[in-house]
Design a protein around this motif. Structure first.
Motif, PDB file in Angstrom:
ATOM      1  N   LYS A   1      52.499  43.222  34.893  1.00  0.00           N
ATOM      2  CA  LYS A   1      51.879  42.245  35.992  1.00  0.00           C
ATOM      3  C   LYS A   1      51.914  40.291  36.373  1.00  0.00           C
ATOM      4  O   LYS A   1      51.853  40.904  37.472  1.00  0.00           O
TER       5      LYS A   1
ATOM      6  N   THR B   1      56.063  41.660  40.616  1.00  0.00           N
ATOM      7  CA  THR B   1      54.753  42.608  40.733  1.00  0.00           C
ATOM      8  C   THR B   1      53.609  41.698  41.750  1.00  0.00           C
ATOM      9  O   THR B   1      53.328  42.392  41.893  1.00  0.00           O
ATOM     10  N   LYS B   2      53.845  40.808  41.394  1.00  0.00           N
ATOM     11  CA  LYS B   2      52.904  39.608  42.044  1.00  0.00           C
ATOM     12  C   LYS B   2      52.828  39.918  43.673  1.00  0.00           C
ATOM     13  O   LYS B   2      51.724  40.660  44.213  1.00  0.00           O
TER      14      LYS B   2
ATOM     15  N   THR C   1      51.966  43.840  44.026  1.00  0.00           N
ATOM     16  CA  THR C   1      50.018  43.454  44.769  1.00  0.00           C
ATOM     17  C   THR C   1      49.519  42.460  45.761  1.00  0.00           C
ATOM     18  O   THR C   1      48.839  43.551  46.737  1.00  0.00           O
ATOM     19  N   ARG C   2      50.472  41.669  45.914  1.00  0.00           N
ATOM     20  CA  ARG C   2      49.449  41.152  46.576  1.00  0.00           C
ATOM     21  C   ARG C   2      49.581  41.535  48.241  1.00  0.00           C
ATOM     22  O   ARG C   2      48.969  41.853  49.438  1.00  0.00           O
TER      23      ARG C   2
ATOM     24  N   MET D   1      49.942  44.444  48.752  1.00  0.00           N
ATOM     25  CA  MET D   1      49.135  46.197  48.407  1.00  0.00           C
ATOM     26  C   MET D   1      47.890  45.884  48.958  1.00  0.00           C
ATOM     27  O   MET D   1      46.786  46.228  49.725  1.00  0.00           O
ATOM     28  N   GLY D   2      47.389  44.260  48.689  1.00  0.00           N
ATOM     29  CA  GLY D   2      46.133  43.883  48.572  1.00  0.00           C
ATOM     30  C   GLY D   2      45.863  44.147  50.187  1.00  0.00           C
ATOM     31  O   GLY D   2      44.675  43.847  51.131  1.00  0.00           O
TER      32      GLY D   2
ATOM     33  N   HIS E   1      48.402  49.440  37.628  1.00  0.00           N
ATOM     34  CA  HIS E   1      48.199  49.566  39.127  1.00  0.00           C
ATOM     35  C   HIS E   1      48.788  49.815  39.627  1.00  0.00           C
ATOM     36  O   HIS E   1      48.600  49.773  41.275  1.00  0.00           O
ATOM     37  N   ILE E   2      50.383  50.847  39.615  1.00  0.00           N
ATOM     38  CA  ILE E   2      51.003  51.347  40.143  1.00  0.00           C
ATOM     39  C   ILE E   2      49.999  52.844  40.807  1.00  0.00           C
ATOM     40  O   ILE E   2      50.252  53.228  41.616  1.00  0.00           O
TER      41      ILE E   2
ATOM     42  N   GLU F   1      47.311  52.694  41.486  1.00  0.00           N
ATOM     43  CA  GLU F   1      46.006  51.896  42.155  1.00  0.00           C
ATOM     44  C   GLU F   1      46.940  52.280  43.954  1.00  0.00           C
ATOM     45  O   GLU F   1      46.742  52.368  44.606  1.00  0.00           O
ATOM     46  N   TRP F   2      48.422  51.941  43.980  1.00  0.00           N
ATOM     47  CA  TRP F   2      48.798  51.549  44.887  1.00  0.00           C
ATOM     48  C   TRP F   2      49.453  53.273  45.676  1.00  0.00           C
ATOM     49  O   TRP F   2      49.009  53.263  46.844  1.00  0.00           O
TER      50      TRP F   2
END
Length: 108
Positions: A63, A68-69, A72-73, A75-76, A100-101, A103-104
């Motif tokens: 993470k 990954t950041k 994550t950004r 996907m947010g 987290h993967i 969740e995506w």
């Protein structure tokens, strides 16, 4: 499609080969290392994908890694983006390695 750097040439060659047999949209294929580059901080925004295929998705399990950041950004900001995560070795210790993967990919 995001692939490990050592698989980039093969993935592009495979797409070229299969495009002579099937009609499909030609995907952008990038390496995880490109996503890690400071110059590519807005790469996903520029590509604006509606589908992201993560080949060897375990490359995004840390993470705190820049790539990954960035994912994550993105996907947010773009929760409607579909994600397909492919890997034979997703976890080493815990489901938290790849929550987290998931969740995506699953989205709720």
């Amino acid at each position: 499609m995001i692939v490990p750097p050592d698989m980039l040439a093969l993935a592009k060659a495979d797409m070229l080969y299969w495009s002579s047999h099937y009609i499909f949209p030609r995907p952008h294929i990038i390496a995880y290392s490109k996503l890690s580059s400071p110059k590519a901080s807005d790469l996903l925004e520029r590509l604006s994908p509606d589908l992201i295929i993560l080949d060897e998705a375990h490359c995004l399990r840390r993470k705190n890694a820049a790539r990954t950041k960035r994912m994550t950004r993105y996907m947010g900001k773009h929760p409607q983006t579909r994600v397909v995560a492919l890997s034979g070795t997703l976890t080493t210790r815990s489901i938290l390695d790849y929550a987290h993967i998931m969740e995506w990919s699953i989205r709720g």
